[in-house]
Design a protein around this motif. Structure first.
Motif, short mmCIF file in Angstrom:
data_model
loop_
_atom_site.label_atom_id
_atom_site.label_comp_id
_atom_site.label_asym_id
_atom_site.label_seq_id
_atom_site.Cartn_x
_atom_site.Cartn_y
_atom_site.Cartn_z
N GLY A 172 -4.49 -1.43 -2.73
CA GLY A 172 -4.63 -0.33 -3.67
C GLY A 172 -4.35 -0.72 -5.10
N GLU A 173 -4.95 0.01 -6.01
CA GLU A 173 -4.79 -0.28 -7.44
C GLU A 173 -3.32 -0.26 -7.85
N GLY A 174 -2.92 -1.28 -8.59
CA GLY A 174 -1.52 -1.38 -9.02
C GLY A 174 -0.64 -2.17 -8.08
N ASP B 245 -7.46 -12.31 -13.14
CA ASP B 245 -8.15 -11.17 -12.53
C ASP B 245 -8.45 -11.38 -11.06
N TYR C 157 -5.09 -8.58 -4.46
CA TYR C 157 -4.02 -7.70 -3.98
C TYR C 157 -4.37 -6.22 -4.15
N ASP C 158 -5.02 -5.89 -5.25
CA ASP C 158 -5.37 -4.48 -5.48
C ASP C 158 -6.44 -4.01 -4.49
N THR C 159 -7.32 -4.91 -4.09
CA THR C 159 -8.33 -4.56 -3.09
C THR C 159 -7.68 -4.36 -1.72
N THR D 281 -0.71 -5.36 -7.31
CA THR D 281 -0.29 -6.65 -7.88
C THR D 281 0.91 -6.46 -8.80
N GLN D 282 0.83 -5.46 -9.65
CA GLN D 282 1.93 -5.17 -10.56
C GLN D 282 3.21 -4.83 -9.78
N ILE E 173 -5.38 -10.28 -9.16
CA ILE E 173 -5.25 -8.82 -9.27
C ILE E 173 -6.26 -8.15 -8.35
N LYS E 174 -7.48 -8.64 -8.35
CA LYS E 174 -8.52 -8.08 -7.49
C LYS E 174 -8.14 -8.26 -6.02
N GLN F 91 0.82 -1.20 0.00
CA GLN F 91 0.00 0.00 0.00
C GLN F 91 0.86 1.26 0.00
#
Length: 236
Positions: free
Chosen positions: A223-225, A212, A218-220, A227-228, A215-216, A173
């Motif tokens: 925060g967005e991004g 997905d 870890y991003d949840t 996972t990347q 991604i959902k 985060q």
């Protein structure tokens, strides 16, 4: 051929549900009668059976559609996978019932025993959501060893793994130090993977970006991004 009413009677699935499956492209009838009624062949009957197997494992309809209409879908492998996962589910339910019976009988349980049923539940949830994919990628033996390793965790180790994951989320985060993030993810992963290797670690996180659901997740949490950023941290 069967009409929609006949298929509903045969399968126990309502005609309303069968119409919905048709609308979303999950189970499309082979033909229509002159009066416009849906007609189903043996092929659709077999597909419906697989759908019901996956639904029993709580797999989402969209995921079921992706699985059964994949060019690489293998009926025999799917049936074997259904059986394995349903056996896991049966064992998990039996353990939960045993735990409840013990508690209802007034018997004091050790903390380890209290958590055993819930660790089984976690494995069951993972099986339902990711079982097909991880078996295809890593093989039955690797998955069985990982599940066995997880079931063998002590209460202390179980909570330690959760604590590490929370620290990982916080660092992600904050977009913190990538080496620290990679080490935390490795530490967390080692609680579940009995045989760790750097290549395996990189392969696992790289796969996150192709799914997905990861991604959902870890991003949840971070925060967005996130996972990347995690993938970049592990693969640098």
């Amino acid at each position: 051929m069967l009409t929609i009413q006949a298929l509903a009677k045969l399968s126990g699935v309502s005609t309303r549900t069968l119409r919905y499956y048709d609308e979303i492209g999950l189970l499309t009838p082979s033909a229509y009668s002159e009066a416009g009624y849906r007609l189903y062949t043996q092929r659709e009957i077999d597909i419906l059976q697989h759908i019901l197997f996956y639904r029993a494992l709580d797999v989402r309809l969209e995921e079921i559609k992706q699985i059964i209409y994949n060019d690489k879908f293998n009926v025999q492998q799917a049936l074997q996978s259904h059986r394995t996962q349903l056996m896991h589910k049966q064992q998990q339910i039996q353990k939960l019932i045993k735990t409840l019976d013990t508690m209802l009988g007034g018997v004091n349980m050790s903390n380890t025993d209290k958590f055993e049923a819930f660790k089984s539940k976690k494995i069951k949830e993972n099986e339902a959501q990711y079982g097909q994919e991880i078996r295809a990628k890593y093989g039955e033996k690797a998955v069985a060893e990982a599940n066995q390793n997880f079931m063998g965790l002590s209460e202390e180790a179980y909570h330690k793994a959760q604590e590490i994951e929370q620290r990982l989320f916080l660092l992600l985060q904050q977009r913190g130090d990538q080496r620290s993030i990679a080490n935390l993810h490795k530490e967390w992963l080692c609680y579940f993977m009995p045989q760790y290797s750097e290549d395996l670690h990189k392969g696992i996180v790289t796969g996150y970006l192709a799914d997905d659901r990861f991604i959902k997740y870890y991003d949840t949490k971070a925060g967005e991004g996130a996972t990347q950023y995690l993938v970049e941290a592990v693969c640098q």
